[in-house]
Design a protein around this motif. Structure first.
Motif, mmCIF file in Angstrom:
data_model
loop_
_atom_site.group_PDB
_atom_site.id
_atom_site.type_symbol
_atom_site.label_atom_id
_atom_site.label_comp_id
_atom_site.label_asym_id
_atom_site.label_seq_id
_atom_site.Cartn_x
_atom_site.Cartn_y
_atom_site.Cartn_z
ATOM 1 N N UNK A 90 -96.565 -27.977 2.493
ATOM 2 C CA UNK A 90 -95.936 -28.408 1.247
ATOM 3 C C UNK A 90 -95.020 -27.313 0.719
ATOM 4 N N UNK A 91 -93.873 -27.710 0.199
ATOM 5 C CA UNK A 91 -92.933 -26.748 -0.389
ATOM 6 C C UNK A 91 -93.625 -26.039 -1.553
ATOM 7 N N UNK A 92 -93.455 -24.717 -1.584
ATOM 8 C CA UNK A 92 -94.094 -23.916 -2.615
ATOM 9 C C UNK A 92 -93.105 -22.921 -3.201
ATOM 10 N N UNK A 93 -93.232 -22.679 -4.496
ATOM 11 C CA UNK A 93 -92.428 -21.656 -5.155
ATOM 12 C C UNK A 93 -93.112 -20.307 -5.183
ATOM 13 N N UNK A 94 -94.269 -20.184 -4.556
ATOM 14 C CA UNK A 94 -95.000 -18.915 -4.474
ATOM 15 C C UNK A 94 -94.806 -18.284 -3.100
ATOM 16 N N UNK A 95 -95.068 -16.991 -3.017
ATOM 17 C CA UNK A 95 -95.076 -16.334 -1.712
ATOM 18 C C UNK A 95 -96.205 -16.939 -0.877
ATOM 19 N N UNK A 96 -95.883 -17.314 0.328
ATOM 20 C CA UNK A 96 -96.881 -17.964 1.182
ATOM 21 C C UNK A 96 -96.922 -17.312 2.561
ATOM 22 N N UNK A 146 -78.212 -26.970 7.469
ATOM 23 C CA UNK A 146 -77.479 -25.868 6.849
ATOM 24 C C UNK A 146 -78.330 -24.990 5.963
ATOM 25 N N UNK A 147 -79.640 -25.237 5.916
ATOM 26 C CA UNK A 147 -80.542 -24.453 5.069
ATOM 27 C C UNK A 147 -81.237 -23.385 5.902
ATOM 28 N N UNK A 148 -81.196 -22.149 5.422
ATOM 29 C CA UNK A 148 -81.832 -21.028 6.118
ATOM 30 C C UNK A 148 -83.027 -20.536 5.328
ATOM 31 N N UNK A 149 -84.091 -20.208 6.027
ATOM 32 C CA UNK A 149 -85.330 -19.751 5.385
ATOM 33 C C UNK A 149 -85.226 -18.244 5.137
ATOM 34 N N UNK A 150 -84.377 -17.885 4.209
ATOM 35 C CA UNK A 150 -84.048 -16.487 3.930
ATOM 36 C C UNK A 150 -85.299 -15.671 3.608
ATOM 37 N N UNK A 220 -89.295 -17.276 -3.635
ATOM 38 C CA UNK A 220 -87.955 -17.446 -4.190
ATOM 39 C C UNK A 220 -86.974 -18.059 -3.202
ATOM 40 N N UNK A 221 -87.378 -18.178 -1.921
ATOM 41 C CA UNK A 221 -86.481 -18.749 -0.915
ATOM 42 C C UNK A 221 -86.320 -20.251 -1.131
ATOM 43 N N UNK A 222 -85.075 -20.711 -1.147
ATOM 44 C CA UNK A 222 -84.815 -22.146 -1.282
ATOM 45 C C UNK A 222 -85.264 -22.872 -0.021
ATOM 46 N N UNK A 223 -85.877 -24.048 -0.219
ATOM 47 C CA UNK A 223 -86.396 -24.823 0.905
ATOM 48 C C UNK A 223 -86.020 -26.290 0.713
ATOM 49 N N UNK A 224 -85.666 -26.945 1.794
ATOM 50 C CA UNK A 224 -85.384 -28.380 1.740
ATOM 51 C C UNK A 224 -86.354 -29.100 2.665
ATOM 52 N N UNK A 225 -86.710 -30.350 2.388
ATOM 53 C CA UNK A 225 -87.610 -31.088 3.271
ATOM 54 C C UNK A 225 -87.042 -31.164 4.689
ATOM 55 N N UNK A 226 -87.908 -31.069 5.683
ATOM 56 C CA UNK A 226 -87.489 -31.137 7.076
ATOM 57 C C UNK A 226 -88.019 -29.962 7.878
#
Length: 241
Positions: A90-96, A146-150, A220-226
């Motif tokens: 699941x997408x999370x806004x915390x460090x994982x 086009x989304x990178x898991x920075x 803090x890394x932006x994430x998109x579904x997929x």
């Protein structure tokens, strides 16, 4: 009297010859050399995967993952490398920190499925005992379109070596990959080490294996579904590090 004397001498001479002949038949038969030989040719076959938790098991092993890369051919080869799967998260806004799923193999004629640590298998059938060196690099960051898991970091821990061979073991250690493409040392065999087939598991068993490969992702890394994917390139060279 002279005739008698000559007759006696003749009898003695005959007796001596007869005695010598008896000794010749009783002597050793001498020596003769013969040869034995063997001709070696380079081994160009592909070594199939083994059960890393029991490398000496003769039962056939089939990886469950249909997308596992095919092994290389030749006397020095990479036979098997696990793909690293982290599953759905699941997408999370915390460090994982996500932990890699275990690999699976089918063992024996019954094709019993077995959970195993992710692993690498190397075979050295060159016969030179010259040693070898395995490295890996990450060819860019995890991407989803086009989304990178920075800032994501992939790490490998708890290396465990096993073999049915009797040669001295190579060496291995923990490593963390650099998305910029810098190579990391994985395994290294000095001269007179690592001959035959060797496996490096990340974790000595399934329990430790489930804790040994990690993907750290900043909140803090932006994430998109997929699905985000990254490619790893493993390189085996024919000289020690």
């Amino acid at each position: 009297m002279k005739l008698t004397k000559f007759a006696i001498v003749g009898m003695v001479a005959v007796a001596t010859i007869a005695g010598t002949g008896t000794k010749a038949f009783a002597a050793d038969g001498g020596t003769l050399g013969s040869k034995s030989d063997v001709t070696f040719t380079p081994n160009t076959s592909i070594t199939t995967p083994v059960d890393p938790t029991n490398p000496g098991n003769p039962d056939p092993v089939v990886p469950v993952d249909p997308d596992h890369p095919a092994g290389t051919a030749g006397p020095l080869s990479i036979d098997y490398i696990s793909n690293i799967h982290f599953g759905e998260q699941e997408i999370s806004g915390n460090n994982e920190v996500y932990k890699a799923q275990l690999d699976q193999i089918k063992v024996g004629a019954s094709e019993t499925i077995k959970d195993i640590p992710n692993y690498i298998q190397i075979t050295d059938n060159r016969g030179s005992n010259a040693g070898w060196h395995l490295t890996v690099k990450q060819d860019g960051q995890f991407v989803n379109g086009g989304s990178e898991l920075t800032g994501a970091v992939l790490s490998f821990e708890n290396p465990s070596l096993a073999s049915a061979a009797e040669s001295d073991a190579p060496t291995a250690g923990d490593f963390t990959l650099d998305p910029a493409g810098t190579s990391s040392d994985v395994m290294s065999a000095d001269e007179e080490q690592g001959m035959g087939t060797w496996v490096e598991m990340f974790g000595a068993d399934a329990t430790e294996g489930a804790e040994s490969i990690k993907l750290s992702v900043p909140g803090k890394t932006a994430k998109t579904p997929g699905k985000y994917e990254a490619t790893l390139t493993w390189e085996l060279t024919d000289t020690p590090a």
